[in-house]
Design a protein around this motif. Structure first.
Motif, PDB file in Angstrom:
ATOM      1  N   ILE A  71       1.125  -1.181  -0.067  1.00 41.01           N
ATOM      2  CA  ILE A  71       0.194  -0.260  -0.048  1.00 41.01           C
ATOM      3  C   ILE A  71       0.903   0.886  -0.204  1.00 41.01           C
ATOM      4  N   PRO A  72       0.630   2.105  -1.165  1.00 38.83           N
ATOM      5  CA  PRO A  72       1.481   3.082  -1.333  1.00 38.83           C
ATOM      6  C   PRO A  72       1.204   4.348   0.556  1.00 38.83           C
ATOM      7  N   PHE A  73       1.972   4.649   1.325  1.00 39.30           N
ATOM      8  CA  PHE A  73       1.017   5.072   2.656  1.00 39.30           C
ATOM      9  C   PHE A  73       1.974   6.126   2.641  1.00 39.30           C
ATOM     10  N   ASP A  74       1.342   7.537   2.983  1.00 39.11           N
ATOM     11  CA  ASP A  74       1.315   8.681   2.803  1.00 39.11           C
ATOM     12  C   ASP A  74       2.348   9.355   4.492  1.00 39.11           C
ATOM     13  N   TYR A  75       1.501   8.633   5.448  1.00 42.88           N
ATOM     14  CA  TYR A  75       2.134   8.223   6.571  1.00 42.88           C
ATOM     15  C   TYR A  75       2.355   7.425   7.530  1.00 42.88           C
ATOM     16  N   VAL A  76       3.283   6.517   8.063  1.00 43.36           N
ATOM     17  CA  VAL A  76       3.447   5.958   9.083  1.00 43.36           C
ATOM     18  C   VAL A  76       3.423   6.498  10.601  1.00 43.36           C
ATOM     19  N   ILE A  77       2.178   5.955  11.278  1.00 42.43           N
ATOM     20  CA  ILE A  77       2.803   6.303  13.070  1.00 42.43           C
ATOM     21  C   ILE A  77       3.141   5.240  13.973  1.00 42.43           C
ATOM     22  N   THR A  78       4.343   5.341  14.223  1.00 39.08           N
ATOM     23  CA  THR A  78       4.482   3.877  15.107  1.00 39.08           C
ATOM     24  C   THR A  78       4.070   4.421  16.320  1.00 39.08           C
ATOM     25  N   VAL A  79       3.660   3.758  17.469  1.00 40.65           N
ATOM     26  CA  VAL A  79       3.155   4.148  18.288  1.00 40.65           C
ATOM     27  C   VAL A  79       3.601   3.639  19.977  1.00 40.65           C
ATOM     28  N   CYS A  80       5.023   3.084  19.146  1.00 42.42           N
ATOM     29  CA  CYS A  80       5.768   2.030  20.710  1.00 42.42           C
ATOM     30  C   CYS A  80       7.343   2.257  19.898  1.00 42.42           C
ATOM     31  N   ASP A  81       7.697   2.104  21.265  1.00 40.97           N
ATOM     32  CA  ASP A  81       9.472   2.452  20.324  1.00 40.97           C
ATOM     33  C   ASP A  81      10.105   0.986  19.954  1.00 40.97           C
ATOM     34  N   ASN A  82       9.390  -0.261  20.382  1.00 41.65           N
ATOM     35  CA  ASN A  82       9.223  -1.629  20.014  1.00 41.65           C
ATOM     36  C   ASN A  82       9.235  -1.205  18.349  1.00 41.65           C
ATOM     37  N   GLN A  84       8.853   1.777  15.869  1.00 39.13           N
ATOM     38  CA  GLN A  84       9.957   2.377  15.867  1.00 39.13           C
ATOM     39  C   GLN A  84      10.934   1.948  15.287  1.00 39.13           C
ATOM     40  N   GLU A  85      11.819   1.262  16.093  1.00 41.03           N
ATOM     41  CA  GLU A  85      12.751   0.160  15.711  1.00 41.03           C
ATOM     42  C   GLU A  85      13.469  -1.338  14.271  1.00 41.03           C
ATOM     43  N   ALA A  86      11.763  -1.183  14.934  1.00 41.37           N
ATOM     44  CA  ALA A  86      11.345  -2.676  13.725  1.00 41.37           C
ATOM     45  C   ALA A  86      10.662  -2.807  12.970  1.00 41.37           C
ATOM     46  N   CYS A  87      10.080  -1.499  12.346  1.00 38.50           N
ATOM     47  CA  CYS A  87       9.187  -0.820  11.267  1.00 38.50           C
ATOM     48  C   CYS A  87      10.351  -1.330  10.073  1.00 38.50           C
ATOM     49  N   PRO A  88       9.375  -1.739   8.951  1.00 39.52           N
ATOM     50  CA  PRO A  88      10.137  -1.984   7.526  1.00 39.52           C
ATOM     51  C   PRO A  88      10.334  -0.698   7.148  1.00 39.52           C
ATOM     52  N   TYR A  89      10.965  -0.996   5.782  1.00 41.93           N
ATOM     53  CA  TYR A  89      11.076   0.144   5.123  1.00 41.93           C
ATOM     54  C   TYR A  89       9.447   0.137   3.519  1.00 41.93           C
ATOM     55  N   PHE A  90       9.078   1.342   4.124  1.00 46.42           N
ATOM     56  CA  PHE A  90       7.947   1.587   2.831  1.00 46.42           C
ATOM     57  C   PHE A  90       8.539   2.370   2.041  1.00 46.42           C
ATOM     58  N   PRO A  91       8.069   2.112   0.554  1.00 40.62           N
ATOM     59  CA  PRO A  91       9.240   3.114  -0.554  1.00 40.62           C
ATOM     60  C   PRO A  91       8.143   4.517  -0.719  1.00 40.62           C
ATOM     61  N   GLY A  92       8.254   5.082  -1.466  1.00 44.09           N
ATOM     62  CA  GLY A  92       7.622   6.009  -2.278  1.00 44.09           C
ATOM     63  C   GLY A  92       8.187   7.235  -0.950  1.00 44.09           C
ATOM     64  N   ASP A  93       6.928   8.078  -0.891  1.00 39.53           N
ATOM     65  CA  ASP A  93       7.906   9.813  -0.202  1.00 39.53           C
ATOM     66  C   ASP A  93       6.497   9.891   1.188  1.00 39.53           C
ATOM     67  N   VAL A  94       7.522   8.611   2.354  1.00 42.13           N
ATOM     68  CA  VAL A  94       6.265   8.179   3.144  1.00 42.13           C
ATOM     69  C   VAL A  94       6.672   9.218   4.122  1.00 42.13           C
ATOM     70  N   HIS A  95       5.910   9.241   4.872  1.00 42.81           N
ATOM     71  CA  HIS A  95       5.916  10.651   5.613  1.00 42.81           C
ATOM     72  C   HIS A  95       6.200   9.528   7.087  1.00 42.81           C
TER      73      HIS A  95
END
Length: 138
Positions: A71-82, A84-95
């Protein structure tokens, strides 16, 4: 229409609550998804405290982040430190946005104390979600 992903460890509490509020505040202006690095099932206490505030998340499912890699995400919001550290790469202009909310599922005490902790975290996420939509979803 913006695509928003909320990510946490197990997709059981914080990301589910955030998804509920982001959908509520964004309305038709965004497609909102939530996922976890793992899947733990939706926490019944999260469902209950959201219902107390008029938001029904009882039909939500616990999803793994890999389900959304295309899915081409515009925004990825992590709500815990774990997450944030493990978040995969999302291609494109993701904020990316990050806010570490305490995990209410780890609350100790009697039933009332645990419910109060869920409500405390819920209320913080509600403020975050309202501000996020006001500042980013137009």
């Amino acid at each position: 229409m913006k695509n928003v992903l909320v990510l946490c460890t197990g997709n059981s509490c914080r990301s589910q609550i955030a998804e509920g509020y982001l959908r509520h505040f964004a309305g038709e202006k965004a497609n909102v998804y939530s996922a976890g690095i793992e899947t733990h099932g939706v926490n019944t206490m999260a469902v209950m405290v959201m219902a107390d505030d008029g938001i029904d998340i009882s039909a939500h499912k616990s999803n793994h982040v890999d389900e959304y890699l295309n899915i081409p995400f515009d925004y990825v919001i992590t709500v815990c430190d774990n997450a944030q550290e493990a978040c995969p790469y999302f291609p494109g202009d993701v904020h990316r946005f990050h806010h570490n909310f305490q995990d209410p599922a780890k609350a100790k005490g009697n039933h009332e104390e645990v419910v109060n902790e869920f409500k405390r975290v819920r209320d913080m996420i509600k403020i975050f979600a309202a501000n996020f939509v006001k500042e980013n979803i137009r």
